[in-house]
Structure formats: C-alpha cells, structure tokens
Design a protein around this motif. Structure first.
Motif, PDB file in Angstrom:
ATOM      1  N   LEU A 111     -13.135 116.191   7.381  1.00 12.46           N
ATOM      2  CA  LEU A 111     -11.690 116.047   7.567  1.00 12.46           C
ATOM      3  C   LEU A 111     -10.956 117.283   7.055  1.00 12.46           C
ATOM      4  O   LEU A 111      -9.975 117.733   7.666  1.00 12.46           O
ATOM      5  CB  LEU A 111     -11.184 114.804   6.825  1.00 12.46           C
ATOM      6  CG  LEU A 111     -11.773 113.457   7.280  1.00 12.46           C
ATOM      7  CD1 LEU A 111     -11.152 112.314   6.471  1.00 12.46           C
ATOM      8  CD2 LEU A 111     -11.548 113.237   8.771  1.00 12.46           C
ATOM      9  N   SER A 114     -11.412 120.047   9.635  1.00 14.12           N
ATOM     10  CA  SER A 114     -10.605 119.792  10.821  1.00 14.12           C
ATOM     11  C   SER A 114      -9.138 120.098  10.567  1.00 14.12           C
ATOM     12  O   SER A 114      -8.478 120.766  11.376  1.00 14.12           O
ATOM     13  CB  SER A 114     -10.783 118.331  11.253  1.00 14.12           C
ATOM     14  OG  SER A 114      -9.957 118.029  12.355  1.00 14.12           O
ATOM     15  N   ALA A 115      -8.621 119.633   9.434  1.00 13.73           N
ATOM     16  CA  ALA A 115      -7.218 119.885   9.100  1.00 13.73           C
ATOM     17  C   ALA A 115      -6.965 121.369   8.876  1.00 13.73           C
ATOM     18  O   ALA A 115      -5.964 121.933   9.335  1.00 13.73           O
ATOM     19  CB  ALA A 115      -6.833 119.083   7.857  1.00 13.73           C
ATOM     20  N   GLN A 118      -6.628 123.351  11.984  1.00 20.56           N
ATOM     21  CA  GLN A 118      -5.366 123.086  12.671  1.00 20.56           C
ATOM     22  C   GLN A 118      -4.153 123.525  11.855  1.00 20.56           C
ATOM     23  O   GLN A 118      -3.015 123.260  12.235  1.00 20.56           O
ATOM     24  CB  GLN A 118      -5.255 121.589  12.972  1.00 20.56           C
ATOM     25  CG  GLN A 118      -6.331 121.072  13.904  1.00 20.56           C
ATOM     26  CD  GLN A 118      -6.258 119.561  14.084  1.00 20.56           C
ATOM     27  OE1 GLN A 118      -5.241 119.022  14.523  1.00 20.56           O
ATOM     28  NE2 GLN A 118      -7.332 118.871  13.739  1.00 20.56           N
ATOM     29  N   ASP A 120      -3.157 122.285   9.175  1.00 22.28           N
ATOM     30  CA  ASP A 120      -2.531 121.084   8.626  1.00 22.28           C
ATOM     31  C   ASP A 120      -2.837 121.068   7.133  1.00 22.28           C
ATOM     32  O   ASP A 120      -3.760 120.398   6.662  1.00 22.28           O
ATOM     33  CB  ASP A 120      -3.092 119.839   9.324  1.00 22.28           C
ATOM     34  CG  ASP A 120      -2.563 118.537   8.738  1.00 22.28           C
ATOM     35  OD1 ASP A 120      -1.660 118.590   7.872  1.00 22.28           O
ATOM     36  OD2 ASP A 120      -3.078 117.463   9.133  1.00 22.28           O
ATOM     37  N   GLY A 123      -2.809 117.685   5.343  1.00 18.09           N
ATOM     38  CA  GLY A 123      -3.990 116.902   5.679  1.00 18.09           C
ATOM     39  C   GLY A 123      -5.223 117.395   4.943  1.00 18.09           C
ATOM     40  O   GLY A 123      -6.061 116.602   4.488  1.00 18.09           O
ATOM     41  N   ALA A 124      -5.345 118.709   4.810  1.00 15.71           N
ATOM     42  CA  ALA A 124      -6.481 119.275   4.081  1.00 15.71           C
ATOM     43  C   ALA A 124      -6.418 118.891   2.609  1.00 15.71           C
ATOM     44  O   ALA A 124      -7.436 118.554   1.987  1.00 15.71           O
ATOM     45  CB  ALA A 124      -6.497 120.797   4.231  1.00 15.71           C
TER      46      ALA A 124
END
Length: 562
Positions: A111, A114-115, A118, A120, A123-124
């Motif tokens: 996760l 992925s964050a 992007q 993000d 999110g990270a």
C-alpha cells in the motif's frame, strides 16, 4: 560487514496458507455465494493447477468485483496478483482483507508503494502507521518516513537517525544515508561515506556503488564516479566504468531521487528475504520496487530474478528483456534471461536471442562466453569449445585482465575436456592455471581431468593437493583429493577424505560412488553397496547403469568410477 539480519516472517500468515493451498476450498466461501461464483472459483483453481496464472488472476479479479467483501477471494486474488505482477489487483485485495481484520504484516508495504507511486503522501503515511502496528516490518519506519519526507521536498537525513535504535534497521542505515545525501545533492557528504564502502569492496554494496556512480556521472563528475568504481569488482561496474570513460550518458547517467531510494529499500529487502527462502515476500518487494522505480533497469533485473526463483521463467524473460542495451546491467539481464530460457529447455530461443545480440556486437567476448555456456547446457560441448575459443581470442585482443582470461581459458579447457578434445583441453587448463596460479577451482579441474584419464598422476595429485590447501572446506575438492589417493593406491586415506566430502554433500552421486569404490577396496562390503545405492538415486544414464552393475556384482576393474 555484519551478517544479513533475520527478518521476522514466521507468523501463520494468510499468504503462506493460501500459497500452500490450505485455505483454497470453495466450501469455505460464504453460503450466499452463487453457483456461478463458485464455478468461477473452481475455474481459477484449475487454471492455477495448470500453471495459467494470468488466467487465474483475471478470474479472481472479476470475482472480487462481484463479491468485494469475500475474504477468501481477496486472499486468493492477493497471492495471484503478486505472482502475476498485478499491483492494482493486489492493492484491492489488501483493502478487502484490511476491512475484515485479516491483513498480514507485509501488506502495508504494498500500500505504501502504491500510494508513493501516485504521490499520495497521506496514503503512504497511513500505510506506514499500519505497517508499524503489525510489528514484523516496523524496523522500516525510519526509512519509509525519510524517503516520504524527501519526496515531499523536506530533509530525510534527520529522520534516518531513528534507525540507530533498532539493530535490524542499523544494518540498512549506511546505504540510505548515502542515497539520501545524493538525493539532496549533498555529494560531499555522500562521498565521505562512500570512501569506506569503496575500500571495503563488498559484493553486497556493489549496487550502492553503481547508483552513486551513475548519479555523479549525471552531475558531470566523471572522475568522482570512476573513483567509486575503481575496483571494478562486478561485471556491471566494469561496464559502467567503460561507459563513463567513453562519455556515454544515455541510459547510463541517472540522478538519485526519493523514488530511487525507496525502490532500493525494497530491492534490498527482496534480496535478503530471498536468501531466507521467503520467495513470496521477496517477489512482493521486487514488485513494489518496480512499481515505485518506473523504468529502472535494476528494478527490472530484481523483479526478473524474483520470477526466476519462483520458476515463472516466461515472466522472468519478459522483465530481463526490458533492460535496454545501453544499460550497465544489460549483459547481466541478458545472461539471466538466457538462464531462464535454458531452465525451461528453450535452447533454440536462447541461442536465437544471443545470435541477434551478437549480430550487433560480434566482438564482445562476454557474449561468446554466454553462447558457449548455453551450448554446454544443451550438451553440445564441441560447439561450446568453439564459442569459448572465440572469447579467448577476442579477450586477448582487448587486453582483458589475467583474472578474466584465466576464466576464459578454464571455460575453453572444460568444454574441450567434455568434448574429448584432448590434449588440447589439458593445454587450455594449464594456461588458465598459469594466469591464475592460486585458484582452487582451476587447480581442482586441472587435476581431476587428468585423474579421469589416468594420466600425469603426479601432476594431477599435486594440483588437487594445492587446491585442497587453499579451500579445504569444499566437498568437491575434498572428494577430488580422496579420489586422487584412491587412484594412487592409498585406499585407507581415500576413505577418510571421501567420508569428509560426503558430510558436506550427502546426496552427491559422484562422492557416494567414489566412497563406495573405496569402501569395497578396503573390505567394507556392506557400506560399499549402501553408498552405491545412495549414488544411484541421483545418477543418470551410463552412471546409473554402472552403479546397478556394481550393486549386483561388486567392484570389478571395468566398473571403477571414472
């Protein structure tokens, strides 16, 4: 350098259970599942059993869309997605498992990647908190936080100091201090740290030296870059050094960024977990690295290696093929791709791939060596000898080092010996020994090849004795010495050395056969037959037939091991 720390991966994890197939029965799905959904589940399992991983992943993805709260489907989709390189599906599956309270310790790493990819950042950050709560990978928190802060435009060096409080984290600290300094364009600080790395010249730190040199080359500091590579200990370092000397920048020069640093963290963990036989986790981290790093040659190399370890050779070849010809890792990627093709028995494709590259670069001795190795794997030793002879000729023309030329001559001598091109093979092996007189590998081959032919026994025994003095812990060399004593009539001493060799490699058919022959000769008949039977379990073709005869008839002169 300290040993690689053991990373805690021993929890009874969902991924391990699913990978073993222990949680994979449709009967475990909720009673409300439709017959159609169950049929698709069965289809996916059948596809997995037929090694159609892409088909299985597509079925799991569709099923998860229809049943987004089904933890069983999510678990299977997660494993399948990692195995097929589908980050989007893996992330969706992890989200479902998180909601059901079934997240495993490694899942927040995916996760985070992925964050991060992007941009993000929130999110990270949340993924890092979740990772710390799940304990096993909590030691990574300072590194994730530092690279996240760097990506946001801040300074990650102070955050990295938090790694000093954890023994496992400290093991990874030095390389990230170097990379973070480079990411912040503080080259002087990085070079001060790199000095010790260069002097230690550890194979483990070769990728760090490569990243730093490529960064300095991108920053128009060729002398500093070459100084980092001065030992040229690995093939990529040698190639990069040559590329810098010739002024090649395209596909070579690369500045360090936050993505570089985070990707390297995942690459390093992937490699270390592979050494602990944690292949699924290794593959997950290699995939996370490639997702963060984008079009990175080293990320492709690491991901390809993870697929190869999992025997997903088609995917491995695809990744290796994406490493461009201008990359310092091109030859390593090409060699790895050829190895995967050979492992799958695709010799024609492997040789065709090599020929296409050699058409563009016919004077590269490394390519001729690689072709020779491929031909040897195919069993065509005479053709392999021809390829190795070309490598020797080109290597001498290009003034390759004595160490490199010794390896070329060893390859040629080995192929000639296996093809029955003798005594030319002996002369090649002697030439390798002249260039590298204290190589246990060369000395052992030189001696054993003569022992097999029962020629030049004094020279053969002397070479093997020297090899054993240099590497007494090698079962193969200890076996050679024991066999040398057998051939020269010192049978009791032969038994002693052969028993020691067998302790190191108890399943080796050659050692077992040698020991059986020695046992029989000293009157230990029962133990001889036991050793021969053990050898026969792993022997093939003529060796298996000879062992069967010995087990039935005992040792006769015509049945003595070569």
């Amino acid at each position: 350098m300290a040993e690689v720390p053991i990373i805690r991966i021993c929890s009874l994890g969902l991924s391990a259970l699913l990978a073993a197939g222990l949680a994979g029965s449709p009967a475990l799905a909720s009673r409300g599942d439709s017959a159609a959904a169950l049929n698709r589940f069965v289809e996916a399992r059948l596809a997995e059993s037929s090694d159609q991983s892409q088909v299985a992943a597509a079925i799991y993805a569709q099923s998860l869309k229809e049943q987004p709260d089904n933890a069983l489907l999510a678990g299977k989709a997660y494993v399948s997605a990692i195995e097929t390189g589908d980050v989007e599906l893996a992330v969706k599956a992890v989200r479902v498992l998180q909601l059901r309270g079934q997240a495993e310790p490694e899942m927040p790493l995916l996760l985070f990647a992925s964050a991060f990819a992007q941009r993000d950042w929130n999110g990270a950050e949340l993924a890092a908190v979740e990772l710390e709560a799940l304990k096993n990978f909590a030691f990574l928190e300072p590194f994730l936080a530092a690279w996240l802060e760097t990506a946001r435009g801040g300074d990650g060096i102070a955050i990295l100091s938090r790694a000093r409080s954890d023994a496992t984290a400290r093991y990874y600290l030095e390389e990230h201090l170097i990379l973070n300094s480079l990411a912040h364009r503080r080259e002087k600080e990085a070079l001060a740290l790199l000095g010790a790395v260069v002097e230690r010249n550890e194979p483990r730190m070769a990728p760090v030296r490569m990243i730093a040199a490529r960064h300095l080359w991108a920053r128009n500091e060729p002398e500093a870059a070459k100084d980092i590579l001065k030992t040229r200990s690995t093939a990529p370092e040698q190639r990069l050094y040559q590329q810098i000397e010739t002024g090649q920048k395209k596909g070579v020069a690369q500045k360090v960024s936050a993505s570089t640093g985070l990707a390297f963290l995942f690459q390093r963990l992937s490699s270390d977990l592979a050494s602990q036989q944690a292949d699924f986790l290794s593959q997950l981290l290699a995939l996370a690295s490639a997702h963060v790093a984008g079009n990175s040659d080293y990320a492709r190399l690491m991901l390809g290696r993870s697929y190869a370890r999992a025997e997903k050779h088609d995917r491995a070849v695809a990744e290796f093929s994406r490493i461009g010809s201008e990359s310092p890792y091109f030859l390593v990627g090409l060699s790895s791709g050829i190895a995967s093709l050979v492992a799958d028995g695709n010799y024609k494709q492997a040789i065709a791939r090599l020929d296409s590259v050699m058409d563009r670069d016919p004077d590269s001795p490394e390519l001729h060596i690689l072709k020779g190795q491929t031909l040897q794997a195919q069993g065509d030793h005479a053709a392999a000898a021809g390829a190795f002879a070309s490598a020797v000729r080109l290597g001498e023309r290009l003034n390759r080092s004595d160490l490199v030329m010794a390896n070329y001559w060893l390859a040629l001598g080995g192929a000639q010996e296996q093809a029955g091109i003798w005594p030319e093979g002996l002369e090649s092996l002697r030439r390798a020994n002249e260039l590298q007189p204290n190589s246990p590998t060369i000395l052992n081959y030189l001696g054993y090849a003569q022992l097999e032919r029962r020629v030049n026994k004094a020279e053969a025994v002397a070479a093997i004795k020297q090899a054993h003095e240099l590497r007494s812990t090698s079962p193969a060399i200890t076996d050679s010495l024991g066999w040398a004593y057998f051939i020269t009539g010192d049978h009791e001493r032969a038994v002693t050395y052969l028993e020691t060799a067998l302790e190191g490699q108890p399943q080796d058919p050659t050692i077992n056969e040698h020991l059986g022959d020695a046992y029989w000769t000293v009157g230990r008949i029962y133990e001889a037959r036991y050793a021969w039977k053990s050898a026969k379990l792993f022997a093939e073709d003529e060796d298996a037939q000879r062992l069967a005869s010995k087990i039935d008839l005992g040792l006769r002169p015509d049945l003595v091991s070569p």
